[in-house]
Write a protein that holds these residues in place. Structure first.
Motif, PDB file in Angstrom:
ATOM      1  N   TYR A   4       0.813  -1.204   0.000  1.00 24.48           N
ATOM      2  CA  TYR A   4       0.000   0.000   0.000  1.00 24.48           C
ATOM      3  C   TYR A   4       0.850   1.259   0.000  1.00 24.48           C
ATOM      4  N   GLN A   6       2.532   2.495   2.456  1.00 18.00           N
ATOM      5  CA  GLN A   6       2.375   3.213   3.719  1.00 18.00           C
ATOM      6  C   GLN A   6       3.105   2.463   4.825  1.00 18.00           C
ATOM      7  N   ALA A  11      -1.748  -1.037   7.388  1.00 17.47           N
ATOM      8  CA  ALA A  11      -1.385  -1.336   6.002  1.00 17.47           C
ATOM      9  C   ALA A  11      -0.432  -2.518   5.937  1.00 17.47           C
TER      10      ALA A  11
END
Length: 233
Positions: A4, A6, A11
């Motif tokens: 993702y 992140q 995540a």
């Protein structure tokens, strides 16, 4: 594995756990070490190639460890993987309370039901002698029409599930509409109401019927079944 982008812990967890099929693979391993074929029995609609891929990804993530056998491997959760059992239980509880209205008729699979029953029976609570149960389902989706009759042999060392008559003397016969029995097994409907409405019938000596209800934890009143895991071997 897709990321993702992140650093958020949610995540990072989702990158490992939230891929299609992965929660169900982890669910199977929460019941203890499993061979590949045993895992696949719990996710029969998942291709074997994809299961191989998911297991490799989980091993790379430190969630699954393998143990070589004479033939194949034994898969088990690592300590990090075992901590995911709490997430699986929460998903089960949420699905019980909020997702059961989404069950479609074609999703009623007697094989998955029998597999689910087998893995959730606490063998330590069984009597010293074997209990033989015959199950006869009706209202089965056409795709599973050949899997109407089942036998289950419950013993302290193991629970055996058969599609063919094992030749053992049957203690109890359970005849049921498949959807109704799924509702009772999940605890969404009480056994007493289902029997009164003719959806389920149990035949056998009263003492043996009572014993079977106890070991299968079939409640007379609705009581949502909580997913529980036996300690890993």
């Amino acid at each position: 594995m897709k990321g993702y982008g992140q650093f958020c812990p949610v995540a990072k967890t989702a990158e490992i756990f939230a891929q299609r099929w992965t929660p169900l693979v982890v669910r199977e391993l929460c019941f203890g070490p499993r061979r590949f074929t045993e895992i696949h029995s719990g996710v029969p609609l998942m291709s074997r190639a994809l299961l191989v891929q998911r297991l490799m990804e989980l091993e790379e993530a430190g969630v699954v460890a393998t143990e070589p056998l004479a033939q194949g491997k034994l898969y088990r959760l690592t300590p990090a993987g075992e901590q995911l059992s709490g997430i699986v239980c929460l998903m089960s509880e949420w699905g019980q309370r909020h997702g059961q209205g989404r069950i479609a008729h074609e999703e009623l699979d007697p094989t998955l039901l029998m597999w689910g029953m087998r893995r959730q029976i606490a063998t330590s609570e069984l009597p010293a002698r074997d209990i033989v149960l015959r199950l006869e389902f009706r209202g089965i989706p056409r795709a599973h029409a050949a899997r109407r009759y089942w036998w289950m042999i419950l013993r302290r060392t193991d629970v055996e599930v058969c599609l063919k008559d094992p030749g053992a003397e049957v203690d109890v016969v359970l005849s049921a509409d498949l959807e109704a029995f799924v509702r009772v097994w999940l605890g969404r409907k009480g056994l007493s109401d289902a029997m009164a409405e003719g959806e389920i019938a149990l035949s056998g000596a009263p003492a043996k019927v009572a014993e079977l209800k106890r070991v299968l934890r079939l409640r007379d009143a609705p009581d949502l079944r909580v997913l529980s895991f036996r300690p890993a071997a």
